[in-house]
Design a protein around this motif. Structure first.
Motif, PDB file in Angstrom:
ATOM      1  N   UNK A 150       0.861  -1.192   0.000  1.00 19.90           N
ATOM      2  CA  UNK A 150       0.000   0.000   0.000  1.00 19.90           C
ATOM      3  C   UNK A 150       0.887   1.229   0.000  1.00 19.90           C
ATOM      4  N   UNK A 151       0.286   2.377  -0.172  1.00 17.36           N
ATOM      5  CA  UNK A 151       1.070   3.610  -0.192  1.00 17.36           C
ATOM      6  C   UNK A 151       0.914   4.353   1.124  1.00 17.36           C
ATOM      7  N   UNK A 152       1.990   5.003   1.512  1.00 20.10           N
ATOM      8  CA  UNK A 152       1.943   5.913   2.648  1.00 20.10           C
ATOM      9  C   UNK A 152       2.754   7.138   2.253  1.00 20.10           C
ATOM     10  N   UNK A 153       2.050   8.243   2.031  1.00 18.59           N
ATOM     11  CA  UNK A 153       2.707   9.429   1.486  1.00 18.59           C
ATOM     12  C   UNK A 153       3.180   9.149   0.071  1.00 18.59           C
ATOM     13  N   UNK A 154       4.470   9.385  -0.189  1.00 17.05           N
ATOM     14  CA  UNK A 154       5.030   9.141  -1.522  1.00 17.05           C
ATOM     15  C   UNK A 154       5.804   7.829  -1.581  1.00 17.05           C
ATOM     16  N   UNK A 155       5.584   6.952  -0.626  1.00 16.30           N
ATOM     17  CA  UNK A 155       6.317   5.697  -0.587  1.00 16.30           C
ATOM     18  C   UNK A 155       5.367   4.509  -0.642  1.00 16.30           C
ATOM     19  N   UNK A 156       5.883   3.389  -1.163  1.00 15.50           N
ATOM     20  CA  UNK A 156       5.144   2.135  -1.158  1.00 15.50           C
ATOM     21  C   UNK A 156       5.585   1.328   0.053  1.00 15.50           C
ATOM     22  N   UNK A 157       4.639   0.822   0.796  1.00 13.33           N
ATOM     23  CA  UNK A 157       4.927   0.056   2.002  1.00 13.33           C
ATOM     24  C   UNK A 157       4.588  -1.407   1.761  1.00 13.33           C
ATOM     25  N   UNK A 158       5.585  -2.285   1.919  1.00 13.45           N
ATOM     26  CA  UNK A 158       5.398  -3.725   1.741  1.00 13.45           C
ATOM     27  C   UNK A 158       5.319  -4.369   3.122  1.00 13.45           C
ATOM     28  N   UNK A 159       4.260  -5.131   3.360  1.00 13.50           N
ATOM     29  CA  UNK A 159       4.081  -5.766   4.650  1.00 13.50           C
ATOM     30  C   UNK A 159       3.794  -7.253   4.479  1.00 13.50           C
ATOM     31  N   UNK A 160       4.306  -8.057   5.399  1.00 16.08           N
ATOM     32  CA  UNK A 160       3.948  -9.465   5.419  1.00 16.08           C
ATOM     33  C   UNK A 160       2.501  -9.573   5.862  1.00 16.08           C
ATOM     34  N   UNK A 161       1.806 -10.518   5.270  1.00 15.81           N
ATOM     35  CA  UNK A 161       0.367 -10.640   5.513  1.00 15.81           C
ATOM     36  C   UNK A 161       0.086 -12.017   6.083  1.00 15.81           C
ATOM     37  N   UNK A 162      -0.675 -12.040   7.168  1.00 10.56           N
ATOM     38  CA  UNK A 162      -1.089 -13.315   7.738  1.00 10.56           C
ATOM     39  C   UNK A 162      -2.492 -13.636   7.221  1.00 10.56           C
ATOM     40  N   UNK A 163      -2.624 -14.786   6.562  1.00  8.71           N
ATOM     41  CA  UNK A 163      -3.918 -15.204   6.007  1.00  8.71           C
ATOM     42  C   UNK A 163      -4.382 -16.451   6.739  1.00  8.71           C
TER      43      UNK A 163
END
Length: 200
Positions: free
Chosen positions: A187-200
């Motif tokens: 997802x984006x936060x400000x002008x940066x892309x944020x990559x997060x590990x996702x628990x499904x």
């Protein structure tokens, strides 16, 4: 009103919205048509919710539940008058503007949609997916994804497995990123892309 029943995914739940100003007969007939059109989206035993803006129409519930059971689906519950605040704060996917693909996207294929895209399959190397909104992939991504091409706010990319050398979200590119081995959310936060590990 031509489309007085429409579906959205909110916080992982499928919700059918029933607008005001229609008779129960009109609402139920439109719902039957809408559910029949979408039956390939569901799997046997899946459930959904309905949201009645006119809470005096509550006696539609037994009819909706009975019809759903003929398609091996379940009515999980209903909302009346107004959605709970917890649902209002969540990202929505409007299914009328969402393209859903139940197949792999093969090398050389390009899939485009001005809204959101959901893929039940892999995006192979050499394939490309371009969405005005968000992209959700229940599979492995080796090809290119571009999301947020027209809507740059509140967009995201979710993938079960990410191996792509190029991902772009809201015009922010990620080249040769070292992806985690787990499912990921971007997802984006400000002008940066944020990559997060996702628990499904």
């Amino acid at each position: 009103m031509d489309d007085f029943i429409y579906a959205k995914i909110i916080d992982g739940d499928i919700i059918f919205f029933f607008e005001e100003g229609c008779t129960q007969k009109e609402l139920f007939e439109q719902f039957q048509k809408k559910l029949n059109m979408m039956k390939n989206f569901f799997k046997m035993g899946d459930s959904f919710y309905i949201y009645l803006k006119d809470d005096t129409q509550y006696n539609l519930l037994p009819k909706v539940a009975k019809f759903a059971s003929t398609l091996n689906l379940q009515l999980a519950g209903a909302y009346f008058g107004d959605l709970p605040s917890v649902k209002k704060s969540k990202k929505e996917l409007n299914l009328s503007s969402t393209k859903i693909f139940r197949k792999h996207v093969r090398s050389g294929q390009v899939i485009e949609n001005p809204g959101d895209i959901i893929i039940f399959g892999n995006i192979n190397k050499g394939a490309e997916v371009n969405a005005g909104g968000s992209v959700i992939v229940f599979g492995k991504v080796a090809g290119i994804i571009r999301a947020g091409l027209s809507n740059k706010r509140n967009v995201f990319i979710i993938a079960s497995q990410m191996e792509s050398s190029l991902i772009e979200i809201a015009e922010i590119p990620l080249f040769n990123y070292q992806w985690p081995e787990t499912p990921v959310s971007i997802r984006t936060t400000g002008d940066e892309a944020l990559v997060e590990q996702l628990e499904i």
